[in-house]
Write a protein that holds these residues in place. Structure first.
Motif, PDB file in Angstrom:
ATOM      1  N   LEU A   1      74.382   6.398  63.834  1.00 31.16           N
ATOM      2  CA  LEU A   1      75.754   6.753  63.444  1.00 31.16           C
ATOM      3  C   LEU A   1      76.299   7.883  64.321  1.00 31.16           C
ATOM      4  O   LEU A   1      77.481   7.885  64.676  1.00 31.16           O
ATOM      5  CB  LEU A   1      75.792   7.135  61.963  1.00 31.16           C
ATOM      6  N   CYS A   2      75.428   8.840  64.690  1.00 27.38           N
ATOM      7  CA  CYS A   2      75.898   9.904  65.591  1.00 27.38           C
ATOM      8  C   CYS A   2      76.191   9.329  66.969  1.00 27.38           C
ATOM      9  O   CYS A   2      77.119   9.765  67.651  1.00 27.38           O
ATOM     10  CB  CYS A   2      74.860  11.026  65.675  1.00 27.38           C
ATOM     11  N   GLY A   3      75.413   8.331  67.369  1.00 32.37           N
ATOM     12  CA  GLY A   3      75.678   7.651  68.641  1.00 32.37           C
ATOM     13  C   GLY A   3      77.003   6.908  68.572  1.00 32.37           C
ATOM     14  O   GLY A   3      77.772   6.886  69.537  1.00 32.37           O
ATOM     15  N   MET A   4      77.265   6.312  67.414  1.00 32.40           N
ATOM     16  CA  MET A   4      78.546   5.616  67.232  1.00 32.40           C
ATOM     17  C   MET A   4      79.694   6.616  67.298  1.00 32.40           C
ATOM     18  O   MET A   4      80.771   6.300  67.805  1.00 32.40           O
ATOM     19  CB  MET A   4      78.561   4.885  65.886  1.00 32.40           C
ATOM     20  N   ALA A   5      79.470   7.828  66.780  1.00 31.66           N
ATOM     21  CA  ALA A   5      80.502   8.862  66.895  1.00 31.66           C
ATOM     22  C   ALA A   5      80.691   9.225  68.364  1.00 31.66           C
ATOM     23  O   ALA A   5      81.816   9.367  68.840  1.00 31.66           O
ATOM     24  CB  ALA A   5      80.111  10.096  66.081  1.00 31.66           C
ATOM     25  N   ALA A   6      79.592   9.333  69.088  1.00 29.17           N
ATOM     26  CA  ALA A   6      79.669   9.731  70.500  1.00 29.17           C
ATOM     27  C   ALA A   6      80.424   8.704  71.343  1.00 29.17           C
ATOM     28  O   ALA A   6      81.058   9.049  72.328  1.00 29.17           O
ATOM     29  CB  ALA A   6      78.266   9.943  71.070  1.00 29.17           C
ATOM     30  N   THR A   7      80.362   7.430  70.968  1.00 29.56           N
ATOM     31  CA  THR A   7      81.047   6.418  71.769  1.00 29.56           C
ATOM     32  C   THR A   7      82.330   5.929  71.109  1.00 29.56           C
ATOM     33  O   THR A   7      82.969   5.020  71.607  1.00 29.56           O
ATOM     34  CB  THR A   7      80.144   5.193  72.006  1.00 29.56           C
ATOM     35  N   SER A   8      82.720   6.545  69.990  1.00 26.87           N
ATOM     36  CA  SER A   8      83.888   6.100  69.228  1.00 26.87           C
ATOM     37  C   SER A   8      83.816   4.591  68.977  1.00 26.87           C
ATOM     38  O   SER A   8      84.725   3.830  69.292  1.00 26.87           O
ATOM     39  CB  SER A   8      85.189   6.440  69.964  1.00 26.87           C
ATOM     40  N   ALA A   9      82.707   4.190  68.372  1.00 28.34           N
ATOM     41  CA  ALA A   9      82.445   2.768  68.175  1.00 28.34           C
ATOM     42  C   ALA A   9      83.383   2.153  67.143  1.00 28.34           C
ATOM     43  O   ALA A   9      84.050   2.843  66.391  1.00 28.34           O
ATOM     44  CB  ALA A   9      80.994   2.581  67.741  1.00 28.34           C
ATOM     45  N   SER A  10      83.362   0.830  67.158  1.00 29.27           N
ATOM     46  CA  SER A  10      84.227   0.080  66.258  1.00 29.27           C
ATOM     47  C   SER A  10      83.451  -1.165  65.861  1.00 29.27           C
ATOM     48  O   SER A  10      82.335  -1.359  66.301  1.00 29.27           O
ATOM     49  CB  SER A  10      85.499  -0.281  67.010  1.00 29.27           C
TER      50      SER A  10
ATOM     51  N   GLU B   1      80.815  10.643  74.533  1.00 26.26           N
ATOM     52  CA  GLU B   1      79.663   9.984  75.157  1.00 26.26           C
ATOM     53  C   GLU B   1      78.627  10.953  75.699  1.00 26.26           C
ATOM     54  O   GLU B   1      78.055  10.744  76.771  1.00 26.26           O
ATOM     55  CB  GLU B   1      80.139   9.028  76.272  1.00 26.26           C
ATOM     56  N   GLY B   2      78.360  12.012  74.953  1.00 21.67           N
ATOM     57  CA  GLY B   2      77.291  12.934  75.339  1.00 21.67           C
ATOM     58  C   GLY B   2      77.630  13.852  76.484  1.00 21.67           C
ATOM     59  O   GLY B   2      76.770  14.577  76.970  1.00 21.67           O
ATOM     60  N   THR B   3      78.900  13.871  76.918  1.00 21.45           N
ATOM     61  CA  THR B   3      79.256  14.697  78.071  1.00 21.45           C
ATOM     62  C   THR B   3      79.755  16.082  77.685  1.00 21.45           C
ATOM     63  O   THR B   3      79.980  16.926  78.548  1.00 21.45           O
ATOM     64  CB  THR B   3      80.364  14.036  78.932  1.00 21.45           C
ATOM     65  N   LEU B   4      79.941  16.313  76.374  1.00 22.95           N
ATOM     66  CA  LEU B   4      80.429  17.633  75.957  1.00 22.95           C
ATOM     67  C   LEU B   4      79.434  18.376  75.071  1.00 22.95           C
ATOM     68  O   LEU B   4      79.550  19.575  74.886  1.00 22.95           O
ATOM     69  CB  LEU B   4      81.762  17.501  75.200  1.00 22.95           C
ATOM     70  N   GLY B   5      78.468  17.664  74.502  1.00 16.91           N
ATOM     71  CA  GLY B   5      77.507  18.316  73.625  1.00 16.91           C
ATOM     72  C   GLY B   5      76.609  17.282  72.972  1.00 16.91           C
ATOM     73  O   GLY B   5      76.841  16.081  73.101  1.00 16.91           O
ATOM     74  N   VAL B   6      75.566  17.759  72.254  1.00 20.90           N
ATOM     75  CA  VAL B   6      74.650  16.860  71.560  1.00 20.90           C
ATOM     76  C   VAL B   6      75.051  16.845  70.085  1.00 20.90           C
ATOM     77  O   VAL B   6      75.031  17.879  69.425  1.00 20.90           O
ATOM     78  CB  VAL B   6      73.188  17.349  71.678  1.00 20.90           C
ATOM     79  N   ILE B   7      75.411  15.681  69.561  1.00 22.84           N
ATOM     80  CA  ILE B   7      75.799  15.583  68.154  1.00 22.84           C
ATOM     81  C   ILE B   7      74.529  15.537  67.310  1.00 22.84           C
ATOM     82  O   ILE B   7      73.691  14.646  67.478  1.00 22.84           O
ATOM     83  CB  ILE B   7      76.653  14.329  67.900  1.00 22.84           C
ATOM     84  N   THR B   8      74.366  16.500  66.405  1.00 23.04           N
ATOM     85  CA  THR B   8      73.150  16.547  65.586  1.00 23.04           C
ATOM     86  C   THR B   8      73.414  16.221  64.123  1.00 23.04           C
ATOM     87  O   THR B   8      72.492  16.117  63.320  1.00 23.04           O
ATOM     88  CB  THR B   8      72.508  17.943  65.664  1.00 23.04           C
TER      89      THR B   8
ATOM     90  N   VAL C   1      85.211   9.906  60.964  1.00 25.90           N
ATOM     91  CA  VAL C   1      84.336  11.071  61.120  1.00 25.90           C
ATOM     92  C   VAL C   1      85.107  12.293  60.658  1.00 25.90           C
ATOM     93  O   VAL C   1      86.178  12.606  61.186  1.00 25.90           O
ATOM     94  CB  VAL C   1      83.881  11.246  62.584  1.00 25.90           C
ATOM     95  N   LEU C   2      84.568  12.989  59.654  1.00 25.40           N
ATOM     96  CA  LEU C   2      85.272  14.145  59.093  1.00 25.40           C
ATOM     97  C   LEU C   2      84.844  15.459  59.753  1.00 25.40           C
ATOM     98  O   LEU C   2      85.605  16.420  59.783  1.00 25.40           O
ATOM     99  CB  LEU C   2      84.998  14.238  57.585  1.00 25.40           C
ATOM    100  N   ASN C   3      83.595  15.494  60.224  1.00 26.88           N
ATOM    101  CA  ASN C   3      83.067  16.749  60.739  1.00 26.88           C
ATOM    102  C   ASN C   3      81.853  16.420  61.597  1.00 26.88           C
ATOM    103  O   ASN C   3      81.181  15.405  61.371  1.00 26.88           O
ATOM    104  CB  ASN C   3      82.658  17.654  59.562  1.00 26.88           C
ATOM    105  N   LEU C   4      81.574  17.258  62.588  1.00 24.79           N
ATOM    106  CA  LEU C   4      80.390  17.068  63.420  1.00 24.79           C
ATOM    107  C   LEU C   4      79.688  18.396  63.599  1.00 24.79           C
ATOM    108  O   LEU C   4      80.335  19.439  63.721  1.00 24.79           O
ATOM    109  CB  LEU C   4      80.774  16.554  64.819  1.00 24.79           C
ATOM    110  N   GLU C   5      78.360  18.329  63.636  1.00 31.64           N
ATOM    111  CA  GLU C   5      77.596  19.501  64.078  1.00 31.64           C
ATOM    112  C   GLU C   5      77.169  19.179  65.498  1.00 31.64           C
ATOM    113  O   GLU C   5      76.589  18.119  65.747  1.00 31.64           O
ATOM    114  CB  GLU C   5      76.374  19.684  63.180  1.00 31.64           C
ATOM    115  N   VAL C   6      77.508  20.056  66.440  1.00 29.63           N
ATOM    116  CA  VAL C   6      77.259  19.763  67.851  1.00 29.63           C
ATOM    117  C   VAL C   6      76.535  20.936  68.497  1.00 29.63           C
ATOM    118  O   VAL C   6      76.884  22.096  68.251  1.00 29.63           O
ATOM    119  CB  VAL C   6      78.590  19.530  68.614  1.00 29.63           C
ATOM    120  N   VAL C   7      75.542  20.641  69.318  1.00 30.80           N
ATOM    121  CA  VAL C   7      74.889  21.673  70.131  1.00 30.80           C
ATOM    122  C   VAL C   7      75.473  21.571  71.532  1.00 30.80           C
ATOM    123  O   VAL C   7      75.439  20.509  72.154  1.00 30.80           O
ATOM    124  CB  VAL C   7      73.364  21.467  70.177  1.00 30.80           C
ATOM    125  N   LEU C   8      76.028  22.681  72.015  1.00 27.02           N
ATOM    126  CA  LEU C   8      76.636  22.672  73.340  1.00 27.02           C
ATOM    127  C   LEU C   8      75.581  22.898  74.412  1.00 27.02           C
ATOM    128  O   LEU C   8      74.434  23.214  74.118  1.00 27.02           O
ATOM    129  CB  LEU C   8      77.729  23.755  73.406  1.00 27.02           C
TER     130      LEU C   8
END
Lengths: 493, 240
Positions: A173-182, A235-242, A196-203
């Motif tokens: 699901l976090c991968g789906m958030a990263a690619t804005s899946a449908s 797509e993982g270019t701005l941070g790691v979605i945890t 997606v209401l909120n994300l925890e991201v490691v920069l």
């Protein structure tokens, strides 16, 4: 607004015939001087434990490819953090040593997003697999990256709630958030962007941020810049979605599916447009062209008429289903559509949809030994008839195998390009076709990628789609959040 | 779900605190079949039963949301619950079946935590009722039930008289999801509460668990360079 014309770059130059062969010899791409790894690997082990780090060739190969046609680009090392604190600690080490960071969920992407073009460290997040903080009355839940969409829905089955976004794969699901899946029911429930209401991201420097504030999950907000949707699709270019906080929906009380055949592509697509304009809250409306239906018939031993076809699904109470179906049938019949083939119970509906879900394999089965690549353009609904008709003409003119299946309710369709990787001429014709298709979509106010993402292969198209000034803004954001360009380098921009 | 099973430090069992519990998948199939029979008007009422501590009422509510009419919670907790196994449960089911004058008992073929696959069979034996186990198809025909059973050699079809015990196998049906409106309606359905003693059942276990261990961790493989090395190693460890 005018801009200098860039020389046309062949978009798929890397898709040469030899690149379809799975990578056998891996050239280790050191991004550190040889002494550097000796310090970094033990540092990784002290964060994730001895078992949490691997330099094994097979493991690195597994983490260097996804389900696209792009060749394997393995990282130098794979790590398995178990918590956001470990992700942060690992990121700090990578940041200090200038090591690329490539987040990895389920590896089911379709655009080469996990390839480690410059080597580096793959953060495999599958061991962070908890479902956290389910709030049934508020219709929200938070999940870690190891939780897949089917896993979540299985977890939720006693609650009467589900998460409806359903791309083909059982993706993270976090991968789906990263690619804005449908998925197939975006027409009713939306895509990841809406859910997606909120994300925890490691920069890249290890900082941990919460895009809507820690723990917050209001159904709507107008607080500050929309950071959540900045990271959705990055797509993982701005941070790691945890962690991702998702919007849930009530499981439909009743569902009914139907199949309807049309005399022409125009009739099928016109019906789609009209059904939506009438306001029927249709849950799924999927188009299969005659080539695709023929492939499905052969693959699944079915006998649908070989003609443009719509697969429809309605969700709601028993009463509302009757109404939805009546209105829809009037429209399809007015456009020359056949009588509906119905399915009400779960087993029959499953069989009906199997034909659509197996489309990929049915296409591949048309020409055994070939590979397949899926296009992904999306245009405004009113342009759909035109683009599908023009695309089919293009396919026939250029002798290409490209059965069409698509989420026409969103104006999104996929040509499954089946090609012989050893036939250089065909490979080139396919490349050129996909370029023409993408440009056709752009000319009709659409996008080159409705749901698969930009990844490795559509960066030049993104520039054409956005224009140089918007790209500059995107580049500025990237530079601000990741000045050392460590986050999944070589993708998106 | 991805819950990691952990053995308690004293090796007396597995850790269950804080672990999400849900209805046994084969029992979901059993509930679905019962509700389907009621929807076809072949049976009058479906009663969902569960034995255990307070939390099992949540599972009973799910069964009610799927379409059962009422529930019975047989309260068992503490040491009695830890020692509870198929024998005790089948005694409870047999007592309840007589009390409620049931014509069918449908349960999952086995629970996925202990994999015993005994409760249905024992219940039938205690009641001296016929049993249709591993059912992949159930058809009611007057006072008889036709059951297609999944067996090692293929499928076996039997016809048994009611009252009978049936156990559900994987392919019997696809259980429905509980929908929100049904979950809300289920809150109003009744769940009766009783203890094993009320049914004249003693919970003493005839089985004593001596020790629970995790499976041994898999040892790393050994790579060899040549076929001769491989043969030598296989000889050395007695494989050939």
């Amino acid at each position: 607004m005018s801009f200098a014309l860039r020389p046309t770059r062949s978009l798929y130059a890397h898709l040469t015939t030899s690149n379809f062969v799975q990578c056998r010899t891996i050239k280790k791409e050191h991004t550190l001087k040889s002494g550097g790894w000796e310090r970094v690997i033990p540092a990784f082990r002290s964060v994730c434990g001895e078992d949490g780090v691997s330099l094994g060739e097979a493991v690195r190969e597994q983490h260097g490819r996804d389900e696209s046609v792009h060749r394997c680009r393995p990282p130098d090392v794979v790590v398995w953090p178990r918590s956001v604190e470990e992700v942060s600690a690992l990121a700090k080490i990578c940041h200090h040593h200038h090591l690329p960071i490539i987040p990895f969920g389920t590896g089911t992407g379709l655009e080469g997003g996990v390839g480690a073009l410059k080597g580096g460290v793959c953060f495999s997040l599958r061991n962070m697999d908890r479902v956290l903080d389910l709030h049934q009355e508020d219709f929200d839940v938070s999940v870690e990256p190891g939780v897949t969409r089917k896993g979540l829905n299985s977890y939720l089955r006693d609650t009467g709630l589900w998460f409806p976004v359903d791309p083909g794969a059982d993706a993270s699901l976090c991968g789906m958030a990263a690619t804005s899946a449908s998925g197939t029911n975006a027409v009713r429930y939306g895509t990841m962007r809406e859910n997606v209401l909120n994300l925890e991201v490691v920069l890249a420097d290890g900082s941990i941020i919460h895009t809507a504030g820690r723990g917050r999950r209001p159904r709507k907000t107008s607080a500050g810049y929309n950071l959540t949707n900045l990271f959705v699709g990055s797509e993982g270019t701005l941070g790691v979605i945890t962690k991702t906080t998702l919007r849930l929906y009530g499981v439909p009380e009743a569902m009914v599916s139907a199949v309807c055949t049309f005399p022409s592509v125009q009739a099928a697509v016109d019906s789609t447009v009209q059904v939506l304009q009438t306001g029927v809250p249709i849950a799924r409306i999927e188009f299969l062209d005659d080539v695709m239906i023929d492939a499905c018939n052969r693959f699944n031993l079915l006998s649908y008429p070989v003609a443009p076809t719509l697969f429809l699904e309605f969700h709601g109470t028993e009463k509302s289903l009757e109404e939805q179906v009546t209105v829809t049938e009037e429209i399809t019949q007015a456009n020359g559509g056949s009588d509906f083939s119905w399915a009400r119970d779960a087993e029959t509906r499953g069989r009906l949809w199997k034909a659509r879900h197996d489309a990929w394999y049915a296409a591949l089965a048309l020409r055994p030994g070939c590979k397949a690549y899926s296009t992904d353009v999306c245009v405004p609904l009113s342009r759909l008839p035109q683009i599908i008709v023009e695309t089919k003409e293009d396919l026939m003119l250029n002798r290409l195998t490209g059965p069409i299946a698509g989420h026409v309710g969103d104006g999104n369709f996929h040509c499954i390009m089946v090609m012989d990787p050893n036939d250089q001429d065909e490979v080139i014709r396919v490349h050129e076709f996909t370029e023409r298709l993408a440009r056709r979509a752009l000319a009709l106010d659409g996008t080159c990628t409705g749901e698969h993402g930009v990844g490795l292969g559509k960066r030049a198209l993104l520039r054409e789609e956005m224009g140089p000034l918007a790209i500059e803004v995107m580049q500025g954001l990237k530079t601000t959040l990741d000045p050392k360009n460590l986050m999944n380098p070589g993708k998106v921009l | 779900e991805n819950t990691k099973i952990r053995v308690k430090p004293d090796h007396s069992g597995v850790v269950t605190d804080g672990v999400k519990h849900s209805m046994n998948p084969f029992c979901e199939i059993a509930v679905e079949e019962a509700v389907k029979l009621k929807e076809k008007k072949l049976i009058k009422e479906v009663v969902a039963v569960s034995c255990g501590p307070t939390q099992v009422t949540e599972t009973i509510r799910t069964a009610l949301a799927m379409g059962c009419d009422r529930g019975i919670h047989v309260e068992v907790s503490g040491k009695d619950y830890e020692a509870m196994g198929p024998l005790q449960i089948s005694k409870i089911f047999a007592a309840l079946a007589k009390k409620e004058e049931a014509s069918l008992i449908i349960l999952g073929k086995q629970a996925i935590d202990d994999d015993c696959n005994q409760t249905g069979q024992m219940t039938a034996a205690l009641l001296d009722w016929p049993q249709g186990t591993f059912a992949s198809e159930v058809t009611i025909d007057g006072e008889k039930v036709k059951v297609v059973r999944e067996i090692d050699g293929g499928l076996e079809t039997i016809k048994i008289s009611m009252p009978a015990v049936l156990t559900a196998d994987l392919r019997l049906n696809t259980p429905r999801y509980a929908t929100l409106p049904n979950i809300m309606k289920a809150k109003k359905k009744k769940i009766a509460n009783m203890k094993p003693a009320d049914l004249g059942v003693d919970m003493v276990s005839r089985v004593e668990v001596l020790r629970v261990d995790e499976p041994p961790t898999r040892l790393a493989g050994v790579k060899v360079e040549t076929v001769d090395d491989l043969v030598a190693k296989l000889r050395a460890n007695g494989t050939i």
